[in-house]
Design a protein around this motif. Structure first.
Motif, PDB file in Angstrom:
ATOM      1  N   VAL A   1       6.052  -3.462   1.675  1.00 48.26           N
ATOM      2  CA  VAL A   1       7.039  -3.286   0.612  1.00 48.26           C
ATOM      3  C   VAL A   1       7.086  -1.827   0.157  1.00 48.26           C
ATOM      4  N   SER A   2       6.747  -0.932   1.057  1.00 44.20           N
ATOM      5  CA  SER A   2       6.765   0.486   0.734  1.00 44.20           C
ATOM      6  C   SER A   2       8.199   0.983   0.583  1.00 44.20           C
ATOM      7  N   SER A   3       8.376   2.046  -0.185  1.00 46.37           N
ATOM      8  CA  SER A   3       9.711   2.588  -0.423  1.00 46.37           C
ATOM      9  C   SER A   3      10.171   3.532   0.677  1.00 46.37           C
ATOM     10  N   VAL A   4       9.379   3.697   1.731  1.00 41.32           N
ATOM     11  CA  VAL A   4       9.761   4.492   2.908  1.00 41.32           C
ATOM     12  C   VAL A   4       9.535   3.623   4.138  1.00 41.32           C
ATOM     13  N   LYS A   5      10.449   3.680   5.076  1.00 37.27           N
ATOM     14  CA  LYS A   5      10.364   2.784   6.235  1.00 37.27           C
ATOM     15  C   LYS A   5      10.176   3.524   7.557  1.00 37.27           C
ATOM     16  N   GLY A   6      10.892   4.594   7.786  1.00 36.00           N
ATOM     17  CA  GLY A   6      10.856   5.262   9.089  1.00 36.00           C
ATOM     18  C   GLY A   6       9.493   5.808   9.449  1.00 36.00           C
ATOM     19  N   ALA A   7       8.842   6.491   8.516  1.00 31.19           N
ATOM     20  CA  ALA A   7       7.543   7.104   8.799  1.00 31.19           C
ATOM     21  C   ALA A   7       6.494   6.038   9.108  1.00 31.19           C
ATOM     22  N   ILE A   8       6.553   4.921   8.394  1.00 37.26           N
ATOM     23  CA  ILE A   8       5.595   3.836   8.638  1.00 37.26           C
ATOM     24  C   ILE A   8       5.814   3.235  10.020  1.00 37.26           C
ATOM     25  N   LEU A   9       7.067   2.992  10.385  1.00 38.84           N
ATOM     26  CA  LEU A   9       7.365   2.414  11.693  1.00 38.84           C
ATOM     27  C   LEU A   9       6.914   3.345  12.815  1.00 38.84           C
TER      28      LEU A   9
ATOM     29  N   ALA B   1       0.847  -1.200   0.000  1.00 40.27           N
ATOM     30  CA  ALA B   1       0.000   0.000   0.000  1.00 40.27           C
ATOM     31  C   ALA B   1       0.878   1.244   0.000  1.00 40.27           C
ATOM     32  N   PRO B   2       0.364   2.389  -0.452  1.00 40.96           N
ATOM     33  CA  PRO B   2       1.141   3.629  -0.437  1.00 40.96           C
ATOM     34  C   PRO B   2       1.560   4.006   0.982  1.00 40.96           C
ATOM     35  N   PRO B   3       2.658   4.766   1.118  1.00 48.89           N
ATOM     36  CA  PRO B   3       3.172   5.103   2.452  1.00 48.89           C
ATOM     37  C   PRO B   3       2.164   5.815   3.353  1.00 48.89           C
ATOM     38  N   ASP B   4       1.271   6.607   2.768  1.00 51.04           N
ATOM     39  CA  ASP B   4       0.360   7.384   3.610  1.00 51.04           C
ATOM     40  C   ASP B   4      -0.742   6.538   4.246  1.00 51.04           C
ATOM     41  N   VAL B   5      -0.971   5.327   3.756  1.00 49.22           N
ATOM     42  CA  VAL B   5      -1.975   4.444   4.366  1.00 49.22           C
ATOM     43  C   VAL B   5      -1.376   3.127   4.828  1.00 49.22           C
ATOM     44  N   CYS B   6      -0.105   2.918   4.562  1.00 53.22           N
ATOM     45  CA  CYS B   6       0.519   1.613   4.793  1.00 53.22           C
ATOM     46  C   CYS B   6       0.447   1.186   6.254  1.00 53.22           C
ATOM     47  N   ALA B   7       0.759   2.088   7.183  1.00 56.97           N
ATOM     48  CA  ALA B   7       0.797   1.708   8.600  1.00 56.97           C
ATOM     49  C   ALA B   7      -0.566   1.217   9.074  1.00 56.97           C
ATOM     50  N   ARG B   8      -1.638   1.858   8.624  1.00 58.59           N
ATOM     51  CA  ARG B   8      -2.966   1.437   9.051  1.00 58.59           C
ATOM     52  C   ARG B   8      -3.331   0.065   8.485  1.00 58.59           C
ATOM     53  N   VAL B   9      -2.895  -0.201   7.259  1.00 59.02           N
ATOM     54  CA  VAL B   9      -3.169  -1.517   6.673  1.00 59.02           C
ATOM     55  C   VAL B   9      -2.363  -2.591   7.401  1.00 59.02           C
TER      56      VAL B   9
ATOM     57  N   ALA C   1      -1.366  -2.433  10.538  1.00 53.68           N
ATOM     58  CA  ALA C   1      -1.982  -2.596  11.858  1.00 53.68           C
ATOM     59  C   ALA C   1      -3.234  -3.467  11.770  1.00 53.68           C
ATOM     60  N   ASP C   2      -4.058  -3.231  10.763  1.00 57.47           N
ATOM     61  CA  ASP C   2      -5.266  -4.052  10.589  1.00 57.47           C
ATOM     62  C   ASP C   2      -4.900  -5.517  10.342  1.00 57.47           C
TER      63      ASP C   2
ATOM     64  N   GLN D   1       4.183   2.475  15.696  1.00 59.63           N
ATOM     65  CA  GLN D   1       4.477   2.548  17.128  1.00 59.63           C
ATOM     66  C   GLN D   1       3.446   3.406  17.859  1.00 59.63           C
ATOM     67  N   GLU D   2       2.984   4.469  17.206  1.00 60.25           N
ATOM     68  CA  GLU D   2       1.928   5.293  17.794  1.00 60.25           C
ATOM     69  C   GLU D   2       0.623   4.508  17.886  1.00 60.25           C
ATOM     70  N   LEU D   3       0.290   3.767  16.835  1.00 56.52           N
ATOM     71  CA  LEU D   3      -0.926   2.950  16.860  1.00 56.52           C
ATOM     72  C   LEU D   3      -0.823   1.847  17.901  1.00 56.52           C
ATOM     73  N   SER D   4       0.370   1.274  18.047  1.00 51.68           N
ATOM     74  CA  SER D   4       0.564   0.200  19.017  1.00 51.68           C
ATOM     75  C   SER D   4       0.398   0.690  20.446  1.00 51.68           C
ATOM     76  N   ALA D   5       0.786   1.949  20.707  1.00 55.26           N
ATOM     77  CA  ALA D   5       0.632   2.503  22.048  1.00 55.26           C
ATOM     78  C   ALA D   5      -0.838   2.565  22.453  1.00 55.26           C
TER      79      ALA D   5
END
Length: 362
Positions: free
Chosen positions: A89-97, A65-73, A75-76, A101-105
């Motif tokens: 498999v996004s091309s950005v890693k830090g922002a997703i992580l 998924a694109p970086p702007d929605v990847c973390a939510r996908v 997490a789901d 971590q915020e969602l995990s909290a």
């Protein structure tokens, strides 16, 4: 790796992964917010729709998924499939992580089952219709585990890349984002900026364009919808490099404002020389050190089978091609095939091609 594998996202990467795994005999289940995108991926053999397989328990979930929605996908997926390893498999890693971590909290996600990855493979054209199962063959695939990633999860992520024929490397998320800002994201922006200058160019000026302009602007054909979230997600390291480039441009502009001033010629030469030194550091064939290859050009008629015949005869001569480029001869119904070979092979190849009737240009 055992199946089934669930893939969220049926764009170029997700569908290519599905094709590659399906060709290996694994069961692949696909999901995408776009029914038409999902339908195309299914039709070309990348897998079956996930919604038709209720109660599935995958070993691996791939989030494409694109970086702007990847973390939510991601997490789901971690919540929906509590026994699965989840990779993106996004091309950005830090922002997703950081978002995970915020969602995990808030939601107590099991991030030990999450591993960020990035296959360094792609095409200028996006979408399932551009997908290829062999897209990742011999291409870099970066594994970016975070401090909480479990070793078993990391191994599953590595197996995915290996199963698809990729060459693995391992970076921290921060190292990855700094690296791709320089070697991937900056070239895309520079290519787009140069190509943008062509919008108002006179047709007779563009008629002079050769391989140099084509090489620089090739990736300017990339999809804006794909690149906007990438640039936004990795803005900080990109901006750092752009500031450095800005300083270099200001210096060069100052030099060209007075090209006859004392020291101007040396300053211009240093710009080109620094570029030579940087270009020489780009890994060469098979990932090894770059080698100084010799180039020759061969004029071929613009007719079916001419290039194939040339390559066949070079093979018969016993010379290995290191690289090949194709250009068109201005004003003639012909093409120019530029060939690179090891320097020791140059003169014998020229002699033999000339004997065989080919027009060799030097």
């Amino acid at each position: 790796m055992r199946g089934p594998v669930v893939i969220f996202g049926t764009g170029l990467l997700g569908t290519s992964i599905g094709l590659g795994l399906s060709h290996r005999g694994l069961e692949v289940l696909l999901s995408d917010p776009s029914p038409s995108a999902l339908s195309v991926a299914v039709d070309i053999g990348a897998g079956r729709p996930l919604h038709e397989q209720p109660g599935v328990w995958p070993e691996l979930v791939v989030v494409a998924a694109p970086p702007d929605v990847c973390a939510r996908v991601v997490a789901d997926a971690l919540e929906r499939f509590p026994a699965a390893v989840v990779v993106d498999v996004s091309s950005v890693k830090g922002a997703i992580l950081r978002e995970l971590q915020e969602l995990s909290a808030k939601n107590h996600l099991d991030l030990s089952r999450y591993v960020g990855t990035h296959p360094m493979a792609g095409r200028e054209r996006a979408g399932a219709v551009s997908a290829r199962g062999e897209l990742f063959n011999a291409m870099p695939w970066v594994i970016c585990p975070h401090q909480g990633s479990g070793q078993g999860a990391v191994q599953v992520a590595q197996n995915l890349g290996l199963d698809l024929g990729a060459v693995l490397s391992r970076f921290s998320p921060e190292e990855h984002d700094d690296a791709v800002a320089l070697v991937s994201h900056l070239p895309q922006m520079m290519s787009s900026l140069v190509a943008a200058r062509l919008q108002e160019a006179a047709p007779h000026a563009l008629s002079l364009a050769g391989n140099g302009l084509r090489d620089v602007t090739r990736i300017a054909a990339s999809d804006a919808g794909m690149w906007v979230p990438i640039m936004a997600a990795n803005a900080e390291p990109i901006v750092t490099i752009l500031h450095q480039l800005h300083e270099d441009l200001i210096k060069l502009i100052g030099t060209l404002d007075a090209p006859a001033a004392p020291g101007a010629s040396l300053a211009m030469a240093k710009v080109i020389s620094a570029g030579n030194a940087g270009q020489a550091r780009i890994p060469g064939k098979h990932g090894g050190p770059a080698q100084p290859y010799a180039w020759l050009s061969v004029l071929v008629d613009d007719e079916p089978g001419q290039i194939a015949q040339l390559l066949t005869e070079i093979g018969e001569i016993g010379v290995n091609l290191e690289d090949l480029r194709l250009d068109h001869s201005s004003g003639r119904n012909a093409g120019i095939v530029e060939i690179s070979v090891l320097p020791a092979k140059l003169e014998p190849l020229i002699e033999e091609l000339t004997v065989r009737g080919w027009k060799v240009l030097q």
